[in-house]
Design a protein around this motif. Structure first.
Motif, PDB file in Angstrom:
ATOM      1  N   MET A   1       0.846  -1.198   0.000  1.00 24.57           N
ATOM      2  CA  MET A   1       0.000   0.000   0.000  1.00 24.57           C
ATOM      3  C   MET A   1       0.882   1.248   0.000  1.00 24.57           C
ATOM      4  SD  MET A   1      -2.687   1.323   2.902  1.00 24.57           S
ATOM      5  CE  MET A   1      -4.086   0.444   2.222  1.00 24.57           C
ATOM      6  N   SER A   2       0.598   2.157  -0.910  1.00 24.34           N
ATOM      7  CA  SER A   2       1.353   3.414  -0.934  1.00 24.34           C
ATOM      8  C   SER A   2       0.948   4.287   0.237  1.00 24.34           C
ATOM      9  CB  SER A   2       1.106   4.160  -2.241  1.00 24.34           C
ATOM     10  OG  SER A   2      -0.259   4.475  -2.355  1.00 24.34           O
ATOM     11  N   ASP A   3       1.866   5.108   0.666  1.00 24.14           N
ATOM     12  CA  ASP A   3       1.625   5.946   1.845  1.00 24.14           C
ATOM     13  C   ASP A   3       0.674   7.076   1.494  1.00 24.14           C
ATOM     14  OD1 ASP A   3       1.696   7.333   4.128  1.00 24.14           O
ATOM     15  OD2 ASP A   3       3.830   7.810   4.085  1.00 24.14           O
ATOM     16  N   PRO A   4      -0.531   7.123   2.102  1.00 26.42           N
ATOM     17  CA  PRO A   4      -1.502   8.161   1.755  1.00 26.42           C
ATOM     18  C   PRO A   4      -1.285   9.460   2.493  1.00 26.42           C
ATOM     19  CG  PRO A   4      -2.459   6.687   3.357  1.00 26.42           C
ATOM     20  CD  PRO A   4      -1.066   6.177   3.082  1.00 26.42           C
ATOM     21  N   PHE A   5      -0.255   9.532   3.315  1.00 28.15           N
ATOM     22  CA  PHE A   5      -0.041  10.710   4.132  1.00 28.15           C
ATOM     23  C   PHE A   5       0.908  11.694   3.467  1.00 28.15           C
ATOM     24  CE2 PHE A   5      -1.648   7.774   7.207  1.00 28.15           C
ATOM     25  CZ  PHE A   5      -2.434   8.572   8.001  1.00 28.15           C
ATOM     26  N   ALA A   6       0.754  12.940   3.909  1.00 26.22           N
ATOM     27  CA  ALA A   6       1.732  13.945   3.525  1.00 26.22           C
ATOM     28  C   ALA A   6       3.073  13.585   4.150  1.00 26.22           C
ATOM     29  CB  ALA A   6       1.244  15.312   4.008  1.00 26.22           C
ATOM     30  N   SER A   7       4.083  14.367   3.872  1.00 24.44           N
ATOM     31  CA  SER A   7       5.445  14.001   4.233  1.00 24.44           C
ATOM     32  C   SER A   7       5.761  14.147   5.710  1.00 24.44           C
ATOM     33  CB  SER A   7       6.425  14.871   3.443  1.00 24.44           C
ATOM     34  OG  SER A   7       6.219  16.234   3.728  1.00 24.44           O
ATOM     35  N   ARG A   8       4.822  14.625   6.511  1.00 26.39           N
ATOM     36  CA  ARG A   8       5.145  14.900   7.911  1.00 26.39           C
ATOM     37  C   ARG A   8       5.004  13.656   8.769  1.00 26.39           C
ATOM     38  NH1 ARG A   8       3.431  20.524  10.367  1.00 26.39           N
ATOM     39  NH2 ARG A   8       4.838  19.637  11.898  1.00 26.39           N
ATOM     40  N   ILE A   9       5.950  12.757   8.619  1.00 27.09           N
ATOM     41  CA  ILE A   9       6.047  11.577   9.454  1.00 27.09           C
ATOM     42  C   ILE A   9       7.421  11.612  10.082  1.00 27.09           C
ATOM     43  CG2 ILE A   9       6.092   9.063   9.514  1.00 27.09           C
ATOM     44  CD1 ILE A   9       4.209   9.020   7.180  1.00 27.09           C
ATOM     45  N   LEU A  57       6.540   2.751  15.267  1.00 25.42           N
ATOM     46  CA  LEU A  57       6.260   2.988  13.849  1.00 25.42           C
ATOM     47  C   LEU A  57       4.982   2.288  13.379  1.00 25.42           C
ATOM     48  CD1 LEU A  57       9.873   2.695  12.367  1.00 25.42           C
ATOM     49  CD2 LEU A  57       8.638   4.755  13.048  1.00 25.42           C
ATOM     50  N   GLN A  58       4.414   1.433  14.191  1.00 23.59           N
ATOM     51  CA  GLN A  58       3.175   0.751  13.808  1.00 23.59           C
ATOM     52  C   GLN A  58       2.051   1.744  13.518  1.00 23.59           C
ATOM     53  OE1 GLN A  58       0.711  -1.873  16.589  1.00 23.59           O
ATOM     54  NE2 GLN A  58       1.848  -3.404  15.397  1.00 23.59           N
ATOM     55  N   ILE A  59       2.082   2.902  14.156  1.00 23.77           N
ATOM     56  CA  ILE A  59       1.049   3.920  13.931  1.00 23.77           C
ATOM     57  C   ILE A  59       0.987   4.321  12.458  1.00 23.77           C
ATOM     58  CG2 ILE A  59       2.652   5.810  14.509  1.00 23.77           C
ATOM     59  CD1 ILE A  59      -1.138   5.793  15.188  1.00 23.77           C
ATOM     60  N   GLU A  60       2.124   4.294  11.766  1.00 16.39           N
ATOM     61  CA  GLU A  60       2.160   4.690  10.362  1.00 16.39           C
ATOM     62  C   GLU A  60       1.415   3.702   9.472  1.00 16.39           C
ATOM     63  OE1 GLU A  60       6.233   5.331   9.271  1.00 16.39           O
ATOM     64  OE2 GLU A  60       6.635   6.567  11.039  1.00 16.39           O
ATOM     65  N   GLN A  61       1.294   2.445   9.914  1.00  9.62           N
ATOM     66  CA  GLN A  61       0.581   1.434   9.135  1.00  9.62           C
ATOM     67  C   GLN A  61      -0.864   1.289   9.572  1.00  9.62           C
ATOM     68  OE1 GLN A  61       3.150  -2.172   8.482  1.00  9.62           O
ATOM     69  NE2 GLN A  61       4.545  -1.083   9.844  1.00  9.62           N
ATOM     70  N   ASP A 257      -1.570  -6.624   7.759  1.00  8.78           N
ATOM     71  CA  ASP A 257      -0.223  -7.139   8.002  1.00  8.78           C
ATOM     72  C   ASP A 257       0.727  -5.976   8.207  1.00  8.78           C
ATOM     73  OD1 ASP A 257      -0.984  -9.833   7.676  1.00  8.78           O
ATOM     74  OD2 ASP A 257      -0.887  -9.614   5.493  1.00  8.78           O
ATOM     75  N   PHE A 258       1.691  -6.172   9.111  1.00 10.11           N
ATOM     76  CA  PHE A 258       2.634  -5.116   9.425  1.00 10.11           C
ATOM     77  C   PHE A 258       3.992  -5.409   8.813  1.00 10.11           C
ATOM     78  CE2 PHE A 258      -0.341  -4.965  13.056  1.00 10.11           C
ATOM     79  CZ  PHE A 258      -0.852  -3.719  12.779  1.00 10.11           C
ATOM     80  N   SER A 259       4.560  -4.364   8.219  1.00 10.18           N
ATOM     81  CA  SER A 259       5.876  -4.475   7.617  1.00 10.18           C
ATOM     82  C   SER A 259       6.928  -4.693   8.703  1.00 10.18           C
ATOM     83  CB  SER A 259       6.203  -3.205   6.835  1.00 10.18           C
ATOM     84  OG  SER A 259       7.553  -3.159   6.490  1.00 10.18           O
TER      85      SER A 259
END
Length: 261
Positions: A1-9, A57-61, A257-259
């Motif tokens: 899945m591509s990251d749907p968020f803006a760059s502020r991670i 980092l799980q929050i990002e997924q 599933d988590f990376s």
């Protein structure tokens, strides 16, 4: 899945100098901004506690499956290492470990507020597995700090920890979403019954939702979290019992599933 968020991670490692320690949280965390983040809007905040073997980092997924636009998210690292690589962590349950987790969560909230536009009355603490148990425990210790709790699996904290803030919690009536897989290995009917009784003793507004399958971490459960948060924290409905159990159908229960990265 591509990251749907803006760059502020961003991830924040624990700094070494004393001056930096005063400015940064002691435990690493990850902040995720919503798509098209607007600083003039006060966003609800999702504080996420990962399950065993993962990290902040799980929050990002997770958050993209909840909503790509509605929340700022902050992931907090567990206080117990589970592998020698320094990648996996869990939540230790000893008295000092619980106090450490509580402090880490409160520091993460304050740091998120300093970085992003956060509504102080719309903070959801949520977690998966052991992270769900710790999220609920911390919310019971700091009931005024949170608009609600979302537990994906996990256990309701023991009666002893509930009784510690008994009168305060009965007055607060904390909203709790407790999501479980019907065939989940961590979801025990006896534990569920004990948890319901403990929640009833403090007049918590608990909504239990069960999902077919053996893992509650799925896209339907995470979307349900978004709707529940809106109804109970963002725009609360009039006082409702919300103490019921809903079985969700199996359609659309695609596992998350988590990376390993």
């Amino acid at each position: 899945m591509s990251d749907p968020f803006a760059s502020r991670i961003r991830s924040y490692p624990s700094p070494e100098p004393a001056a930096a320690r005063a400015a940064q949280p002691r435990r690493p965390l990850s902040i995720v901004a919503p798509l098209h983040y607007t600083p003039s809007y006060a966003y609800p905040l999702v504080v996420w506690l990962h399950h065993s073997g993962h990290n902040e980092l799980q929050i990002e997924q997770v958050l993209p499956h909840v909503s790509t636009r509605n929340y700022v998210g902050v992931g907090v690292r567990g206080n117990l290492a589970t592998d020698v690589r320094g990648w996996g962590f869990d939540w230790a349950e000893g008295k000092s470990s619980i106090a450490s987790a509580r402090q880490s969560v409160m520091e993460a909230i304050e740091h998120a507020k300093s970085e992003m536009s956060i509504h102080p009355d719309r903070i959801l603490i949520a977690g998966y597995g052991s992270g769900a148990t710790m999220a609920c425990r911390i919310a019971l210790m700091e009931p005024e700090q949170f608009g609600g709790v979302a537990m994906l699996g996990g256990e309701f904290p023991s009666n002893q920890s509930v009784m510690r803030e008994y009168h305060r919690l009965r007055e607060r009536r904390l909203p709790i979403l407790w999501q479980q897989a019907i065939n989940g290995v961590d979801d025990c009917p006896k534990q569920l019954k004990r948890g319901i009784l403990a929640a009833e003793s403090i007049r918590a507004r608990v909504e239990i939702r069960q999902y077919r399958g053996d893992d509650v971490m799925n896209a339907v459960a995470l979307r349900d979290m978004d709707r529940w948060c809106f109804d109970n924290i963002v725009q609360p409905r009039p006082e409702s019992t919300a103490e019921n159990s809903t079985v969700r159908p199996s359609e659309g229960l695609s596992p998350i599933d988590f990376s390993a990265n």
